[in-house]
Design a protein around this motif. Structure first.
Motif, PDB file in Angstrom:
ATOM      1  N   ALA A   1      13.134 -13.029 -13.136  1.00 35.25           N
ATOM      2  CA  ALA A   1      11.692 -13.233 -13.020  1.00 35.25           C
ATOM      3  C   ALA A   1      11.112 -12.436 -11.865  1.00 35.25           C
ATOM      4  CB  ALA A   1      11.398 -14.724 -12.839  1.00 35.25           C
ATOM      5  N   LEU A   2      11.744 -12.504 -10.709  1.00 34.01           N
ATOM      6  CA  LEU A   2      11.255 -11.771  -9.546  1.00 34.01           C
ATOM      7  C   LEU A   2      11.370 -10.263  -9.763  1.00 34.01           C
ATOM      8  CD1 LEU A   2      12.906 -14.110  -6.917  1.00 34.01           C
ATOM      9  CD2 LEU A   2      10.443 -13.813  -7.226  1.00 34.01           C
ATOM     10  N   SER A   3      12.441  -9.834 -10.413  1.00 33.60           N
ATOM     11  CA  SER A   3      12.620  -8.402 -10.686  1.00 33.60           C
ATOM     12  C   SER A   3      11.562  -7.885 -11.640  1.00 33.60           C
ATOM     13  CB  SER A   3      14.012  -8.152 -11.265  1.00 33.60           C
ATOM     14  OG  SER A   3      15.023  -8.602 -10.397  1.00 33.60           O
ATOM     15  N   ALA A   4      11.196  -8.700 -12.631  1.00 38.58           N
ATOM     16  CA  ALA A   4      10.196  -8.269 -13.616  1.00 38.58           C
ATOM     17  C   ALA A   4       8.852  -8.005 -12.946  1.00 38.58           C
ATOM     18  CB  ALA A   4      10.050  -9.328 -14.702  1.00 38.58           C
ATOM     19  N   LEU A   5       8.464  -8.865 -12.018  1.00 41.04           N
ATOM     20  CA  LEU A   5       7.197  -8.663 -11.317  1.00 41.04           C
ATOM     21  C   LEU A   5       7.244  -7.412 -10.458  1.00 41.04           C
ATOM     22  CD1 LEU A   5       6.466 -12.363 -10.281  1.00 41.04           C
ATOM     23  CD2 LEU A   5       5.388 -11.055 -12.124  1.00 41.04           C
ATOM     24  N   SER A   6       8.347  -7.197  -9.749  1.00 42.56           N
ATOM     25  CA  SER A   6       8.474  -6.003  -8.915  1.00 42.56           C
ATOM     26  C   SER A   6       8.560  -4.740  -9.774  1.00 42.56           C
ATOM     27  CB  SER A   6       9.716  -6.122  -8.025  1.00 42.56           C
ATOM     28  OG  SER A   6       9.811  -5.026  -7.140  1.00 42.56           O
ATOM     29  N   PHE A   7       9.178  -4.846 -10.942  1.00 37.87           N
ATOM     30  CA  PHE A   7       9.249  -3.697 -11.861  1.00 37.87           C
ATOM     31  C   PHE A   7       7.844  -3.254 -12.263  1.00 37.87           C
ATOM     32  CE2 PHE A   7       9.321  -2.024 -16.187  1.00 37.87           C
ATOM     33  CZ  PHE A   7      10.254  -1.001 -16.073  1.00 37.87           C
ATOM     34  N   LEU A   8       6.963  -4.194 -12.543  1.00 37.84           N
ATOM     35  CA  LEU A   8       5.585  -3.844 -12.902  1.00 37.84           C
ATOM     36  C   LEU A   8       4.873  -3.151 -11.748  1.00 37.84           C
ATOM     37  CD1 LEU A   8       4.527  -7.067 -14.845  1.00 37.84           C
ATOM     38  CD2 LEU A   8       5.217  -4.855 -15.792  1.00 37.84           C
ATOM     39  N   ILE A   9       5.122  -3.596 -10.517  1.00 40.22           N
ATOM     40  CA  ILE A   9       4.529  -2.927  -9.359  1.00 40.22           C
ATOM     41  C   ILE A   9       5.087  -1.516  -9.224  1.00 40.22           C
ATOM     42  CG2 ILE A   9       4.224  -3.006  -6.864  1.00 40.22           C
ATOM     43  CD1 ILE A   9       2.653  -5.109  -8.372  1.00 40.22           C
TER      44      ILE A   9
ATOM     45  N   TYR B   1      -1.176  -1.483  -0.478  1.00 43.60           N
ATOM     46  CA  TYR B   1      -0.478  -0.346   0.109  1.00 43.60           C
ATOM     47  C   TYR B   1      -0.639   0.896  -0.768  1.00 43.60           C
ATOM     48  CZ  TYR B   1       2.067  -2.460   4.027  1.00 43.60           C
ATOM     49  OH  TYR B   1       2.397  -3.036   5.230  1.00 43.60           O
ATOM     50  N   GLY B   2      -0.549   0.723  -2.090  1.00 44.51           N
ATOM     51  CA  GLY B   2      -0.687   1.855  -2.998  1.00 44.51           C
ATOM     52  C   GLY B   2      -2.036   2.537  -2.891  1.00 44.51           C
ATOM     53  N   PHE B   3      -3.072   1.764  -2.581  1.00 46.38           N
ATOM     54  CA  PHE B   3      -4.407   2.341  -2.407  1.00 46.38           C
ATOM     55  C   PHE B   3      -4.567   3.007  -1.048  1.00 46.38           C
ATOM     56  CE2 PHE B   3      -5.754  -0.498  -5.897  1.00 46.38           C
ATOM     57  CZ  PHE B   3      -6.488   0.416  -6.639  1.00 46.38           C
ATOM     58  N   PHE B   4      -4.202   2.288   0.022  1.00 46.19           N
ATOM     59  CA  PHE B   4      -4.632   2.679   1.358  1.00 46.19           C
ATOM     60  C   PHE B   4      -3.572   3.411   2.173  1.00 46.19           C
ATOM     61  CE2 PHE B   4      -7.508  -0.854   0.297  1.00 46.19           C
ATOM     62  CZ  PHE B   4      -8.717  -0.230   0.535  1.00 46.19           C
ATOM     63  N   TYR B   5      -2.278   3.212   1.891  1.00 42.10           N
ATOM     64  CA  TYR B   5      -1.277   3.911   2.695  1.00 42.10           C
ATOM     65  C   TYR B   5      -1.381   5.435   2.547  1.00 42.10           C
ATOM     66  CZ  TYR B   5       3.123   5.498   4.619  1.00 42.10           C
ATOM     67  OH  TYR B   5       4.068   6.165   5.354  1.00 42.10           O
ATOM     68  N   PRO B   6      -1.572   5.991   1.342  1.00 38.76           N
ATOM     69  CA  PRO B   6      -1.662   7.454   1.231  1.00 38.76           C
ATOM     70  C   PRO B   6      -2.981   8.029   1.737  1.00 38.76           C
ATOM     71  CG  PRO B   6      -1.002   6.435  -0.855  1.00 38.76           C
ATOM     72  CD  PRO B   6      -1.525   5.350   0.021  1.00 38.76           C
ATOM     73  N   TRP B   7      -3.983   7.181   1.977  1.00 38.79           N
ATOM     74  CA  TRP B   7      -5.317   7.683   2.299  1.00 38.79           C
ATOM     75  C   TRP B   7      -5.352   8.575   3.539  1.00 38.79           C
ATOM     76  CZ3 TRP B   7      -8.893   6.049   6.271  1.00 38.79           C
ATOM     77  CH2 TRP B   7     -10.163   6.601   6.128  1.00 38.79           C
ATOM     78  N   PRO B   8      -4.665   8.235   4.663  1.00 41.24           N
ATOM     79  CA  PRO B   8      -4.717   9.138   5.828  1.00 41.24           C
ATOM     80  C   PRO B   8      -4.170  10.522   5.550  1.00 41.24           C
ATOM     81  CG  PRO B   8      -3.882   6.983   6.460  1.00 41.24           C
ATOM     82  CD  PRO B   8      -3.911   7.016   4.957  1.00 41.24           C
ATOM     83  N   TYR B   9      -3.314  10.659   4.508  1.00 40.44           N
ATOM     84  CA  TYR B   9      -2.717  11.961   4.201  1.00 40.44           C
ATOM     85  C   TYR B   9      -3.455  12.671   3.072  1.00 40.44           C
ATOM     86  CZ  TYR B   9       0.988   9.183   6.382  1.00 40.44           C
ATOM     87  OH  TYR B   9       1.691   8.354   7.202  1.00 40.44           O
ATOM     88  N   SER B  10      -4.671  12.228   2.758  1.00 40.68           N
ATOM     89  CA  SER B  10      -5.377  12.765   1.589  1.00 40.68           C
ATOM     90  C   SER B  10      -5.671  14.254   1.710  1.00 40.68           C
ATOM     91  CB  SER B  10      -6.688  12.003   1.370  1.00 40.68           C
ATOM     92  OG  SER B  10      -7.504  12.071   2.530  1.00 40.68           O
ATOM     93  N   SER B  11      -5.876  14.751   2.939  1.00 38.33           N
ATOM     94  CA  SER B  11      -6.144  16.182   3.091  1.00 38.33           C
ATOM     95  C   SER B  11      -4.886  17.021   2.893  1.00 38.33           C
ATOM     96  CB  SER B  11      -6.738  16.467   4.477  1.00 38.33           C
ATOM     97  OG  SER B  11      -5.839  16.056   5.495  1.00 38.33           O
TER      98      SER B  11
ATOM     99  N   GLY C   1       3.034   5.298 -12.267  1.00 37.04           N
ATOM    100  CA  GLY C   1       2.096   5.682 -13.305  1.00 37.04           C
ATOM    101  C   GLY C   1       0.662   5.819 -12.860  1.00 37.04           C
ATOM    102  N   TRP C   2       0.297   5.231 -11.703  1.00 36.86           N
ATOM    103  CA  TRP C   2      -1.115   5.282 -11.326  1.00 36.86           C
ATOM    104  C   TRP C   2      -1.338   5.719  -9.884  1.00 36.86           C
ATOM    105  CZ3 TRP C   2      -4.904   3.294  -8.147  1.00 36.86           C
ATOM    106  CH2 TRP C   2      -6.219   3.488  -8.593  1.00 36.86           C
ATOM    107  N   ALA C   3      -0.605   5.129  -8.924  1.00 37.53           N
ATOM    108  CA  ALA C   3      -0.845   5.456  -7.516  1.00 37.53           C
ATOM    109  C   ALA C   3      -0.558   6.927  -7.226  1.00 37.53           C
ATOM    110  CB  ALA C   3       0.015   4.567  -6.609  1.00 37.53           C
TER     111      ALA C   3
END
Length: 396
Positions: free
Chosen positions: A247-255, A50-60, A261-263
């Motif tokens: 444990a589940l929160s830690a994985l979601s925190f990294l996402i 989603y982080g890669f492709f969801y914003p793509w249609p709004y790139s312009s 930080g990147w998307a």
């Protein structure tokens, strides 16, 4: 013969395994996550995609060259000037129509997004000092296109109108630079503070990313708990549940850090205005959503049911959050119910911290609301844990 105590539930299942502690439950949860392809896909792979492709249609970001129509009934020097300025606008791609009916048919056929009608006698009315106006009609079904239609024609007509006013003042003996300054008594300068490109992607993606984080974590957690319930491994101690949530929160925190930080950096969205506050927000938001996921998983009791129910809830949750639509315009019932959903305080808190640079004290209400929701969800989870616990019976 002394009584014998045995544990069993109504279904006659085998006794539960001994409850794990916080750390043992934490590592066991991570092991179960990374050995379940469905959970990995939902919890880790899906939000990254989603982080890669969801914003793509709004790139312009900004919509330009919107097809529009012009009906010039005046056919004068002034009307032709308006048509030239509208045609020169980067926001508009103009077409000429002979009558208004043909322009309406073009809108219905999605060939144009709107049109402007220049009435006959426009130049004569302007020169004689009478009230004069043009009509602009847009397709309200597409609010971005409709905005461009109105703003593009407005700028063209305003520029021509200001030029006419300057010429009239100069003809009356005014000094040209002074006449130009007086053409607009209060100069208007629009400077966007946060969404400097005024793009739709920079507006919607940072908010929707919180919905993505919530829904993927909710569904993955509920699926995992449902799997444990089917395997009769769902029961554990209070510290065991805290280990699972951590444990589940830690994985979601990294996402979440991946988005912040990147998307957002990849798509050049406003970001990082208050990074410390954003990280503190994630540290509270992720456990709140994970706890709700555990509660729903224990309630649904089946792995597939969480996907079937939660997958359709994203859009209603977004619209009642108060971000795309004013919350005070919602029905009273929805104004109350929406505060039981984590994204209601989370979306605005995240955007204000990361995109707008608000301080933690300025968004304290959002933090308090998430903390209250976590306590509510955890209390309900503990009640449901007790309700589903095996009952002890005496056999003499």
């Amino acid at each position: 013969m002394p009584p014998l105590s045995t544990n069993h539930n109504a279904k006659g299942t085998q006794p539960q395994p001994p409850a794990q502690g916080l750390f043992a439950s934490f590592f066991q949860t991570l092991t179960d996550v990374f050995t379940d392809k469905g959970i990995i896909l939902m919890l880790i792979v899906a939000p990254i995609i989603y982080g890669f492709f969801y914003p793509w249609p709004y790139s312009s970001e900004v919509v330009n060259h919107v097809p529009v129509g012009i009906i010039d009934k005046d056919n004068s020097n002034l009307s032709r000037t308006i048509v030239r300025y509208a045609s020169a606008s980067p926001q508009l791609d103009t077409r000429r129509f002979l009558d208004e009916q043909s322009a309406k048919e073009a809108i219905w056929a999605d060939e144009i997004a709107g049109y402007m009608v220049i009435p006959s006698g426009l130049e004569q009315n302007v020169l004689s000092g009478k009230a004069a106006s043009v009509s602009v009609l847009g397709n309200g079904g597409y609010f971005l296109l409709n905005k461009n239609v109105q703003m593009g024609f407005l700028k063209a007509v305003s520029t021509v109108s200001a030029g006419v006013k300057i010429k009239k003042n100069v003809a009356q003996g005014a000094y040209a630079p002074t006449a130009a300054q007086n053409a607009q008594a209060v100069p208007l300068q629009i400077v966007p503070l946060y969404n400097q490109t005024e793009g739709y992607g920079a507006y919607v993606v940072p908010a929707v990313s919180i919905i993505i984080l919530q829904q993927t974590l909710l569904m993955a957690t509920a699926m995992l708990i449902g799997t444990w319930y089917e395997q009769r491994r769902h029961q554990t101690s209070i510290s065991g549940w805290l280990g699972r949530i951590t444990a589940l929160s830690a994985l979601s925190f990294l996402i979440g850090c991946f988005y912040y930080g990147w998307a957002f950096e990849l798509h050049h969205y406003p970001r990082g205005q208050n990074m410390l506050g954003s990280l503190l927000f994630l540290l509270l938001f992720c456990p709140t959503v994970a706890t709700l996921g555990c509660l729903l998983g224990l309630w649904f009791r089946q792995r597939e049911r969480s996907m079937q129910i939660l997958i359709f809830s994203s859009l209603p949750m977004f619209f009642v959050s108060g971000y795309p639509w004013p919350a005070d315009q919602l029905p009273t019932f929805l104004q109350i119910v929406r505060w039981f959903i984590p994204t209601t305080p989370a979306i605005n808190t995240s955007v204000q911290l990361n995109q707008m640079g608000a301080s933690i004290s300025q968004v304290a209400t959002g933090f308090y609301a998430l903390a209250a929701l976590w306590m509510l969800y955890f209390a309900l989870l503990m009640w449901l844990r007790w309700y589903n616990a095996p009952k002890r019976t005496q056999i003499s």
